[in-house]
Design an enzyme around this catalytic site. Structure first.
Site, PDB file in Angstrom:
ATOM      1  NE  ARG A  16       6.297  10.235  -1.684  1.00 46.28           N
ATOM      2  CZ  ARG A  16       6.203   8.920  -1.707  1.00 46.28           C
ATOM      3  NH1 ARG A  16       5.649   8.265  -0.716  1.00 46.28           N
ATOM      4  NH2 ARG A  16       6.657   8.230  -2.738  1.00 46.28           N
ATOM      5  CG  ASN A  39       4.325   5.358   2.495  1.00 43.12           C
ATOM      6  OD1 ASN A  39       3.491   6.211   2.195  1.00 43.12           O
ATOM      7  ND2 ASN A  39       5.101   4.790   1.595  1.00 43.12           N
ATOM      8  CG  HIS A 132       2.710  -3.199  -0.151  1.00 45.88           C
ATOM      9  ND1 HIS A 132       3.082  -2.098  -0.901  1.00 45.88           N
ATOM     10  CD2 HIS A 132       3.452  -4.230  -0.623  1.00 45.88           C
ATOM     11  CE1 HIS A 132       4.024  -2.458  -1.768  1.00 45.88           C
ATOM     12  NE2 HIS A 132       4.267  -3.741  -1.615  1.00 45.88           N
ATOM     13  CG  HIS A 166      -0.249  -1.561  -4.900  1.00 46.28           C
ATOM     14  ND1 HIS A 166       0.141  -2.782  -4.421  1.00 46.28           N
ATOM     15  CD2 HIS A 166       0.183  -0.656  -4.001  1.00 46.28           C
ATOM     16  CE1 HIS A 166       0.792  -2.617  -3.283  1.00 46.28           C
ATOM     17  NE2 HIS A 166       0.822  -1.333  -3.011  1.00 46.28           N
ATOM     18  CG  ASP A 238       1.048   2.905  -5.251  1.00 46.95           C
ATOM     19  OD1 ASP A 238       1.282   3.680  -4.297  1.00 46.95           O
ATOM     20  OD2 ASP A 238       1.664   1.833  -5.427  1.00 46.95           O
TER      21      ASP A 238
HETATM   22  O1  DOR Z   1       6.312   1.922  -5.707  1.00 47.56           O
HETATM   23  C1  DOR Z   1       5.883   2.188  -4.605  1.00 47.56           C
HETATM   24  N1  DOR Z   1       6.064   3.397  -4.047  1.00 47.56           N
HETATM   25  N2  DOR Z   1       5.226   1.242  -3.918  1.00 47.56           N
HETATM   26  C2  DOR Z   1       4.866   1.409  -2.639  1.00 47.56           C
HETATM   27  O2  DOR Z   1       4.303   0.526  -2.063  1.00 47.56           O
HETATM   28  C3  DOR Z   1       5.218   2.651  -1.918  1.00 47.56           C
HETATM   29  C4  DOR Z   1       5.390   3.770  -2.844  1.00 47.56           C
HETATM   30  C5  DOR Z   1       6.062   4.951  -2.192  1.00 47.56           C
HETATM   31  O3  DOR Z   1       5.659   5.346  -1.105  1.00 47.56           O
HETATM   32  O4  DOR Z   1       6.987   5.508  -2.792  1.00 47.56           O
HETATM   33 ZN    ZN Z   2       1.359   3.049  -2.341  1.00 47.34          ZN
END
Ligand code: DOR
Ligand code: ZN
Length: 335
Positions: A16, A39, A132, A166, A238
């Site tokens: 984050r 992301n 993904h 994953h 992850d």
């Molecule tokens: O559970 C998940 N959380 N899967 C993902 O692909 C993204 C991740 C997130 O960024 O929170």
């Molecule tokens: Zn992820």
């Protein structure tokens, strides 16, 4: 009992940004490095933004000796853009999300045909593609439905370093065995839980993630592959922190936060199953060989002294709940 791991790597990590990053980044500092997901809002699509994000990560990590392997959010690229990305310090590869499939993936790929020229060039330039792999189908079938896409990519781009991120199914492992150019990551939670743990009794929002945990035979196959030292299976936590209020909510965000306990829990699992000799490959060796990584030499020693997992981690108004919150696990990091 003690075990020492050399340069453990987390091949899939969400750090984050801002206050949340400042809270969670130091909790990964026992790792020698990690592949950092792009992301954010907005996603990290440009090398300049990636460099700036990397510098914020370094600041959040403090003085930890931690190598960040940065990813860019996959979008169609020109040859010039790929060359610039490849030359940018810290760049590792591209992360491809099908549009809208998970957290902050709205800008992902809606038609893979549009990506073909980029993938061809990535193959020639030896740039890894992390995927993904889920369709938009029924939630339990999404990964299985995506396997045909992996198969097509593996056949079409035989030299592309293609990572199935994953994985959650026995079927994904079978595909992994079919194509030498595929590799895969697996999370901690998918080695341990099934859908029953998420939704079989009282709903457990802190175990809800995407892809969702599957059936007992899937979990067992993933665990056996890890314990048997599958050469192309790597640990990728992850670990995906969300504010507690977004998890304990009527629209629960997807993601399990495992970073602070991943190494102790893996030590527990591998020792309990008499497979401790396979942990080094899973946590570092396979990744270093497949991706030609040379993380700085760093060791972490784990011992069978219990770790009390906090009920939550808090700082600056942020609160995030880890897997096993409030429970004890039987191994811990020896500091
Ligand atoms: O559970 C998940 N959380 N899967 C993902 O692909 C993204 C991740 C997130 O960024 O929170
Ligand atoms: Zn992820």
């Amino acid at each position: 009992m003690e075990i020492t791991l050399h340069s453990p790597l987390d091949m899939h990590l969400h750090l984050r940004d801002g206050d949340m990053m400042n809270l969670v980044a130091p909790l990964s500092s026992d790792f020698a490095g990690a592949v950092i997901m792009p992301n954010l809002v907005p996603p990290v699509t440009a090398p300049g933004a990636m460099v700036a994000y990397g510098e914020r990560i370094d600041a959040a990590m403090g003085h930890a000796d931690f190598t960040r392997y940065m990813t860019l959010f996959f979008t169609k690229q020109t040859e010039q853009q790929l060359l610039i990305a490849k030359d940018t310090p810290g760049f590792f590869g591209f992360k491809l999300y099908p549009a809208g499939i998970t957290t902050n993936s709205e800008g992902g790929v809606s038609n893979l045909a549009d990506a073909e020229s980029t993938l061809k060039m990535m193959e020639e330039m030896d740039i890894p593609l992390l995927v993904h792999g889920e369709s938009h189908g029924f939630v339990m079938d999404r990964e299985a439905e995506f396997l045909s896409v992996y198969r097509t990519l593996a056949q079409k781009y035989p030299k592309l370093r293609l990572c199935m991120e994953h994985i959650t199914t026995a079927a994904a492992l079978e595909l992994l065995d079919e194509y030498e150019n595929l590799c895969a990551t697996v999370t901690l939670q998918h080695l341990i839980i099934t859908l029953d743990d998420v939704a079989g009794g009282a709903l457990k929002p802190h175990l809800f993630c995407k892809p969702i945990a599957k059936r007992p035979n899937d979990r067992d196959a993933l665990l056996q592959a890890a314990l048997n030292g599958h050469p192309r299976l790597m640990f990728g936590s992850d670990s995906a922190p969300h504010p507690r209020c977004n998890k304990e909510s009527c629209g629960c965000a997807a993601g399990v936060f495992t970073a602070p306990l991943a190494l102790p829990k893996l030590a527990e699992i591998f020792t309990r199953n008499n497979a401790i000799d396979k942990l080094q490959g899973f946590i570092s060796g396979n990744a270093c060989r497949i991706h030609k990584l040379t993380p700085t030499a760093k060791t972490v020693t784990l011992h069978d002294t219990p770790m009390a997992v906090p009920t939550a981690y808090r700082s600056n108004g942020q609160e995030v709940v880890p897997m096993y919150a409030g429970e004890e696990i039987s191994w811990s990091v020896k500091h």
